[in-house]
Write a protein that holds these residues in place. Structure first.
Motif, PDB file in Angstrom:
ATOM      1  N   ASN A  32       0.820  -1.215   0.000  1.00 10.55           N
ATOM      2  CA  ASN A  32       0.000   0.000   0.000  1.00 10.55           C
ATOM      3  C   ASN A  32       0.849   1.258   0.000  1.00 10.55           C
ATOM      4  OD1 ASN A  32      -2.687  -0.728  -0.203  1.00 10.55           O
ATOM      5  ND2 ASN A  32      -2.898  -1.148   1.984  1.00 10.55           N
ATOM      6  N   SER A  33       1.958   1.241   0.731  1.00  9.32           N
ATOM      7  CA  SER A  33       2.771   2.447   0.811  1.00  9.32           C
ATOM      8  C   SER A  33       3.376   2.804  -0.543  1.00  9.32           C
ATOM      9  CB  SER A  33       3.868   2.301   1.878  1.00  9.32           C
ATOM     10  OG  SER A  33       4.802   1.311   1.512  1.00  9.32           O
ATOM     11  N   ASP A  34       3.711   1.791  -1.343  1.00 13.04           N
ATOM     12  CA  ASP A  34       4.206   2.056  -2.700  1.00 13.04           C
ATOM     13  C   ASP A  34       3.127   2.712  -3.552  1.00 13.04           C
ATOM     14  OD1 ASP A  34       6.665   0.917  -2.095  1.00 13.04           O
ATOM     15  OD2 ASP A  34       6.132  -1.045  -2.921  1.00 13.04           O
ATOM     16  N   LYS A  35       1.916   2.183  -3.463  1.00  9.09           N
ATOM     17  CA  LYS A  35       0.810   2.727  -4.258  1.00  9.09           C
ATOM     18  C   LYS A  35       0.447   4.136  -3.797  1.00  9.09           C
ATOM     19  CE  LYS A  35      -1.218  -1.750  -5.439  1.00  9.09           C
ATOM     20  NZ  LYS A  35      -2.383  -2.662  -5.275  1.00  9.09           N
ATOM     21  N   ILE A  36       0.470   4.350  -2.486  1.00 12.34           N
ATOM     22  CA  ILE A  36       0.166   5.685  -1.962  1.00 12.34           C
ATOM     23  C   ILE A  36       1.237   6.677  -2.395  1.00 12.34           C
ATOM     24  CG2 ILE A  36       0.018   7.055   0.161  1.00 12.34           C
ATOM     25  CD1 ILE A  36      -1.419   4.624   1.422  1.00 12.34           C
ATOM     26  N   TYR A  37       2.494   6.248  -2.332  1.00 12.22           N
ATOM     27  CA  TYR A  37       3.577   7.125  -2.793  1.00 12.22           C
ATOM     28  C   TYR A  37       3.339   7.522  -4.241  1.00 12.22           C
ATOM     29  CZ  TYR A  37       8.074   8.796  -4.432  1.00 12.22           C
ATOM     30  OH  TYR A  37       9.064   9.566  -5.000  1.00 12.22           O
ATOM     31  N   PHE A  38       3.044   6.548  -5.105  1.00 19.31           N
ATOM     32  CA  PHE A  38       2.868   6.855  -6.520  1.00 19.31           C
ATOM     33  C   PHE A  38       1.615   7.695  -6.745  1.00 19.31           C
ATOM     34  CE2 PHE A  38       1.491   6.136 -10.871  1.00 19.31           C
ATOM     35  CZ  PHE A  38       2.666   6.432 -11.554  1.00 19.31           C
ATOM     36  N   ASN A  39       0.538   7.379  -6.040  1.00 21.67           N
ATOM     37  CA  ASN A  39      -0.699   8.160  -6.149  1.00 21.67           C
ATOM     38  C   ASN A  39      -0.432   9.632  -5.820  1.00 21.67           C
ATOM     39  OD1 ASN A  39      -3.929   8.157  -5.964  1.00 21.67           O
ATOM     40  ND2 ASN A  39      -3.164   9.289  -4.210  1.00 21.67           N
ATOM     41  N   ASN A  40       0.274   9.866  -4.735  1.00 22.68           N
ATOM     42  CA  ASN A  40       0.553  11.242  -4.303  1.00 22.68           C
ATOM     43  C   ASN A  40       1.541  11.935  -5.240  1.00 22.68           C
ATOM     44  OD1 ASN A  40      -1.093  10.505  -2.226  1.00 22.68           O
ATOM     45  ND2 ASN A  40       0.431  10.701  -0.613  1.00 22.68           N
TER      46      ASN A  40
END
Length: 288
Positions: free
Chosen positions: A18-26
């Motif tokens: 999730n942290s990878d996806k959140i990083y990319f989303n942001n």
């Protein structure tokens, strides 16, 4: 304004948790803001992302693609100790015509269904499908509860702002969830996206229910979809892999010895993880 389908290619897992996806989303939200690119839809899967955006010309999209590629490459290398190299390729063909743009928006927002990750885009946290017609399918008390659950970026403590965005600049009114994810309705032009579905949630649902195809271009039926989505998703498998690597004193699976990699594959195989899923989660060469 030109409309583009901007997406990454490849079938190896790059967004491992999730942290990878959140990083990319942001990062996507920040880059859109910096490059004056207007986003219409986004979805992030374990192996790739898809989006539809508007921009004045190709140079804006080229700048955006380069910034996304460089920044995520740095994130991955820092976190997992290994370069992404050419495994994160970004393309951005133009889309012409209202119907084609609508169809591409559907494809983007239902991509997790297309790849059998979930049986509904409304179960996918990283799909814009959840933010386009929220007022039409969620009761008002649910919407009020959600609104009380997020915080405007400008109201976060300075330390939290820096932790989330580092040196990136985003508007103070962008909404941030407790897990740090910027909500899509902050950086996506929801009003414009709705127009492609005649401002009708019923129209949106009709197209999702009748036009979503799988990776073989076949229509997806409800029963077939439910069966195919019943396995472990890549994030769960990656968690097992990362735990194994940590237990063996490795920064990530990239540093496992051949013997350790063999042991890990045997453990995953005994847990029912398919060869194909092991391949993409462990960056193995495809068997011929």
């Amino acid at each position: 304004m030109n409309t583009y389908h901007i997406y990454s290619e490849g079938d190896l897992v790059l967004f491992r948790d999730n942290s990878d996806k959140i990083y990319f989303n942001n990062k996507f939200a920040a880059v859109c803001h910096k490059c004056s690119v207007e986003a219409l839809g986004l979805d992030i899967l374990s192996t790739h992302f898809h989006s539809v955006v508007n921009a004045a010309d190709d140079s804006q999209i080229e700048e955006m693609a380069n910034m996304l590629k460089v920044s995520y490459g740095l994130h991955y290398r820092y976190k997992y100790g290994h370069p992404i190299g050419n495994k994160f390729k970004i393309s951005f063909p133009t889309i012409l015509g209202k119907e084609k743009i609508r169809d591409k928006l559907l494809y983007v927002m239902t991509n997790s269904v297309h790849h059998f990750v979930t049986d509904s885009p409304f179960k996918d946290q990283y799909s814009s499908a959840n933010y386009i017609f929220t007022s039409e399918y969620l009761p008002v008390n649910f919407r009020q509860a959600l609104a009380g659950h997020v915080t405007e970026f400008g109201n976060l403590p300075a330390r939290k702002q820096k932790e989330l965005m580092n040196a990136d600049i985003i508007p103070d009114n962008y909404l941030v969830a407790p897990d740090g994810m910027i909500w899509h309705n902050s950086f996506i032009n929801v009003q414009k996206t709705r127009l492609y579905f005649n401002n009708s949630f019923n129209s949106f649902r009709y197209h999702i229910d009748t036009e979503v195809k799988d990776t073989r271009k076949q229509s997806i039926t409800e029963n077939r979809q439910a069966v195919l989505c019943d396995g472990l998703d890549d994030e769960v498998v990656c968690r097992e892999i990362d735990l194994f690597a940590a237990e063996h004193g490795r920064k990530s699976f990239h540093f496992l010895s051949d013997l350790e990699m063999t042991d890990l594959q045997n453990i995953l195989r005994l847990k029912g993880i398919s060869q194909e899923q092991r391949r993409r989660c462990l960056w193995l060469k495809e068997e011929k």
